[in-house]
Design a protein around this motif. Structure first.
Motif, PDB file in Angstrom:
ATOM      1  N   VAL A  61      -7.872   3.725   8.097  1.00 15.55           N
ATOM      2  CA  VAL A  61      -7.827   4.919   7.241  1.00 15.55           C
ATOM      3  C   VAL A  61      -7.816   4.430   5.801  1.00 15.55           C
ATOM      4  N   THR A  62      -8.845   4.815   5.047  1.00 15.19           N
ATOM      5  CA  THR A  62      -8.956   4.335   3.670  1.00 15.19           C
ATOM      6  C   THR A  62      -8.544   5.422   2.684  1.00 15.19           C
ATOM      7  N   GLY A  63      -7.889   4.997   1.619  1.00 19.52           N
ATOM      8  CA  GLY A  63      -7.515   5.917   0.559  1.00 19.52           C
ATOM      9  C   GLY A  63      -8.549   5.908  -0.548  1.00 19.52           C
ATOM     10  N   PRO A  64      -8.362   6.755  -1.567  1.00 19.24           N
ATOM     11  CA  PRO A  64      -9.302   6.792  -2.687  1.00 19.24           C
ATOM     12  C   PRO A  64      -9.182   5.534  -3.543  1.00 19.24           C
ATOM     13  N   THR A  65     -10.308   5.069  -4.059  1.00 19.15           N
ATOM     14  CA  THR A  65     -10.313   3.866  -4.894  1.00 19.15           C
ATOM     15  C   THR A  65     -10.975   4.167  -6.239  1.00 19.15           C
ATOM     16  N   THR A  66     -10.726   3.324  -7.200  1.00 15.61           N
ATOM     17  CA  THR A  66     -11.347   3.476  -8.523  1.00 15.61           C
ATOM     18  C   THR A  66     -12.209   2.269  -8.872  1.00 15.61           C
ATOM     19  N   GLY A  67     -12.504   1.460  -7.887  1.00 17.18           N
ATOM     20  CA  GLY A  67     -13.344   0.293  -8.124  1.00 17.18           C
ATOM     21  C   GLY A  67     -14.046  -0.110  -6.839  1.00 17.18           C
ATOM     22  N   TYR A  68     -15.017  -0.976  -6.971  1.00 15.75           N
ATOM     23  CA  TYR A  68     -15.765  -1.439  -5.793  1.00 15.75           C
ATOM     24  C   TYR A  68     -14.997  -2.539  -5.078  1.00 15.75           C
ATOM     25  N   TYR A  69     -15.360  -2.761  -3.822  1.00 18.93           N
ATOM     26  CA  TYR A  69     -14.860  -3.922  -3.100  1.00 18.93           C
ATOM     27  C   TYR A  69     -15.909  -4.327  -2.069  1.00 18.93           C
ATOM     28  N   ASP A  70     -15.860  -5.594  -1.676  1.00 15.06           N
ATOM     29  CA  ASP A  70     -16.840  -6.141  -0.740  1.00 15.06           C
ATOM     30  C   ASP A  70     -16.195  -6.377   0.621  1.00 15.06           C
ATOM     31  N   VAL A  71     -16.889  -5.933   1.661  1.00 12.11           N
ATOM     32  CA  VAL A  71     -16.418  -6.127   3.031  1.00 12.11           C
ATOM     33  C   VAL A  71     -17.233  -7.249   3.662  1.00 12.11           C
ATOM     34  N   PRO A  72     -16.592  -8.370   4.056  1.00 16.61           N
ATOM     35  CA  PRO A  72     -17.348  -9.446   4.717  1.00 16.61           C
ATOM     36  C   PRO A  72     -17.806  -9.014   6.103  1.00 16.61           C
ATOM     37  N   ARG A  99      -0.735   8.425  -2.003  1.00 14.60           N
ATOM     38  CA  ARG A  99       0.092   7.403  -1.354  1.00 14.60           C
ATOM     39  C   ARG A  99      -0.752   6.292  -0.746  1.00 14.60           C
ATOM     40  N   LEU A 100      -2.063   6.527  -0.649  1.00 13.36           N
ATOM     41  CA  LEU A 100      -2.955   5.484  -0.126  1.00 13.36           C
ATOM     42  C   LEU A 100      -3.981   5.078  -1.184  1.00 13.36           C
ATOM     43  N   HIS A 101      -3.633   5.332  -2.443  1.00 11.82           N
ATOM     44  CA  HIS A 101      -4.549   5.023  -3.551  1.00 11.82           C
ATOM     45  C   HIS A 101      -4.827   3.514  -3.603  1.00 11.82           C
ATOM     46  N   GLY A 102      -6.110   3.161  -3.560  1.00 13.36           N
ATOM     47  CA  GLY A 102      -6.486   1.752  -3.639  1.00 13.36           C
ATOM     48  C   GLY A 102      -6.087   0.935  -2.432  1.00 13.36           C
ATOM     49  N   ASP A 103      -5.831   1.588  -1.332  1.00 13.60           N
ATOM     50  CA  ASP A 103      -5.304   0.873  -0.170  1.00 13.60           C
ATOM     51  C   ASP A 103      -5.945   1.421   1.103  1.00 13.60           C
ATOM     52  N   ALA A 104      -5.618   0.790   2.214  1.00 10.73           N
ATOM     53  CA  ALA A 104      -6.088   1.235   3.522  1.00 10.73           C
ATOM     54  C   ALA A 104      -5.061   0.815   4.564  1.00 10.73           C
ATOM     55  N   LEU A 105      -4.939   1.620   5.596  1.00 12.82           N
ATOM     56  CA  LEU A 105      -4.100   1.253   6.736  1.00 12.82           C
ATOM     57  C   LEU A 105      -5.036   0.828   7.861  1.00 12.82           C
ATOM     58  N   ILE A 106      -4.789  -0.366   8.382  1.00 11.74           N
ATOM     59  CA  ILE A 106      -5.709  -0.971   9.347  1.00 11.74           C
ATOM     60  C   ILE A 106      -4.954  -1.334  10.632  1.00 11.74           C
ATOM     61  N   GLY A 107      -5.567  -1.032  11.765  1.00 12.09           N
ATOM     62  CA  GLY A 107      -5.028  -1.442  13.056  1.00 12.09           C
ATOM     63  C   GLY A 107      -3.641  -0.896  13.334  1.00 12.09           C
ATOM     64  N   ALA A 108      -2.680  -1.795  13.552  1.00  9.94           N
ATOM     65  CA  ALA A 108      -1.327  -1.381  13.921  1.00  9.94           C
ATOM     66  C   ALA A 108      -0.690  -0.510  12.845  1.00  9.94           C
ATOM     67  N   ALA A 109      -1.011  -0.788  11.575  1.00 13.51           N
ATOM     68  CA  ALA A 109      -0.435   0.025  10.495  1.00 13.51           C
ATOM     69  C   ALA A 109      -0.927   1.463  10.594  1.00 13.51           C
ATOM     70  N   ALA A 110      -2.205   1.652  10.898  1.00 13.39           N
ATOM     71  CA  ALA A 110      -2.746   3.008  11.050  1.00 13.39           C
ATOM     72  C   ALA A 110      -2.175   3.682  12.298  1.00 13.39           C
ATOM     73  N   LEU A 111      -2.077   2.938  13.386  1.00 19.37           N
ATOM     74  CA  LEU A 111      -1.531   3.514  14.626  1.00 19.37           C
ATOM     75  C   LEU A 111      -0.056   3.862  14.472  1.00 19.37           C
ATOM     76  N   GLY A 112       0.668   3.083  13.665  1.00 20.95           N
ATOM     77  CA  GLY A 112       2.065   3.393  13.426  1.00 20.95           C
ATOM     78  C   GLY A 112       2.231   4.698  12.669  1.00 20.95           C
ATOM     79  N   GLN A 113       1.307   4.973  11.774  1.00 20.36           N
ATOM     80  CA  GLN A 113       1.355   6.208  10.980  1.00 20.36           C
ATOM     81  C   GLN A 113       0.819   7.401  11.784  1.00 20.36           C
ATOM     82  N   TRP A 114      -0.263   7.166  12.545  1.00 18.68           N
ATOM     83  CA  TRP A 114      -0.902   8.256  13.311  1.00 18.68           C
ATOM     84  C   TRP A 114      -1.150   7.756  14.746  1.00 18.68           C
ATOM     85  N   PRO A 115      -0.165   7.832  15.627  1.00 15.93           N
ATOM     86  CA  PRO A 115      -0.312   7.292  16.992  1.00 15.93           C
ATOM     87  C   PRO A 115      -1.484   7.885  17.769  1.00 15.93           C
ATOM     88  N   ASP A 116      -1.866   9.133  17.452  1.00 14.70           N
ATOM     89  CA  ASP A 116      -2.961   9.738  18.222  1.00 14.70           C
ATOM     90  C   ASP A 116      -4.324   9.123  17.907  1.00 14.70           C
TER      91      ASP A 116
END
Length: 258
Positions: A61-72, A99-116
């Motif tokens: 789950v990605t939040g809003p960002t104000t800059g670019y980023y590169d995904v390998p 609360r997710l500005h410039g950030d993302a919840l990935i894997g276990a962190a996302a499942l911990g926040q939204w188990p469904d």
């Protein structure tokens, strides 16, 4: 069915449920993918497209960002996602986007926040099945949510889009009969971004389309998009995209609506 590179699936869009776009992508080669800021939040499933059924999915789950980023990326790296309309993040996921500005919840962190989200990660036959799951997930949460997206929030965001990001917060406030402080708070609450940052992203995307789709020169694009001059546009492009408008790379321009 395997969807290549970045593909949007317009038949799955559901504006009433807050779905602005449904998309999928697959990397054919090793490299990186540049993600440009679009003022939106996405729910994404990441996996390796090796065989059917698709297994070992990771929710993001990605939040809003104000800059670019590169995904390998490695060959076969694949993603399916839904992009939420501004203002709907809290309705769908129960979390203020700031609360997710410039950030993302990935894997276990996302499942911990939204188990469904775990139900989305069950094996699937192809990307189309995953896209359908994501749409049903958002629709179900939309139907069950008691958080209302304020009509004034929609109106202010729509007006800012219609202006190509050129309206100032004072003008937006006057148009809608509220104070600047109220208009600023509404935009920040809906998008997780300051009005200035959100407007800059809209203006950036408009200029990109003028350059790429309409083949305008950098000077003409800067004028049409409302920049003070070409140098101003160049500074914004380097900050938000990491490139110069005179040397436009092969970047993906996603659909963002008003």
């Amino acid at each position: 069915m395997t969807l290549s590179r970045y593909t949007e699936l317009p038949h799955l869009v559901d504006a009433n449920a807050g779905i602005e776009a449904v998309w999928a992508s697959v990397s054919r080669n090793e490299g990186s993918y540049r993600v440009l800021p679009d003022g939106r939040c996405d729910i994404i499933l990441r996996f390796a497209l090796k065989a059917s059924p698709i297994r070992d999915l990771t929710p993001i789950v990605t939040g809003p960002t104000t800059g670019y980023y590169d995904v390998p990326l490695k060959p076969g790296a694949a993603f399916v996602g839904v992009r939420l309309r501004p203002g709907h993040f809290q309705r769908i996921l129960g979390l203020e986007p700031i609360r997710l500005h410039g950030d993302a919840l990935i894997g276990a962190a996302a499942l911990g926040q939204w188990p469904d989200l775990a139900a989305l990660c069950e094996p699937a036959s192809d990307q189309q099945e995953l896209a359908g799951r994501l749409v049903r997930f958002v629709r179900k949460r939309d139907a069950e949510s008691d958080f209302e997206v304020a009509p004034l929030s929609r109106d202010i965001i729509s007006a800012l889009h219609a202006s190509g990001g050129r309206l100032r917060i004072a003008e937006l406030a006057a148009m809608h009969g509220v104070s600047e402080r109220t208009a600023r708070r509404i935009l920040l609450h809906a998008t997780g971004l300051t009005p200035k940052a959100f407007a800059a992203i809209i203006q950036f995307h408009r200029a990109l389309r003028l350059l790429r789709d309409h083949r305008l020169s950098p000077a003409d694009a800067a004028f049409e998009a409302g920049f003070a001059d070409q140098s101003h546009m160049t500074r914004v492009f380097r900050r938000l995209g990491g490139f110069s408008p005179a040397r436009l790379p092969d970047v993906t321009l996603v659909t963002i609506s008003d």
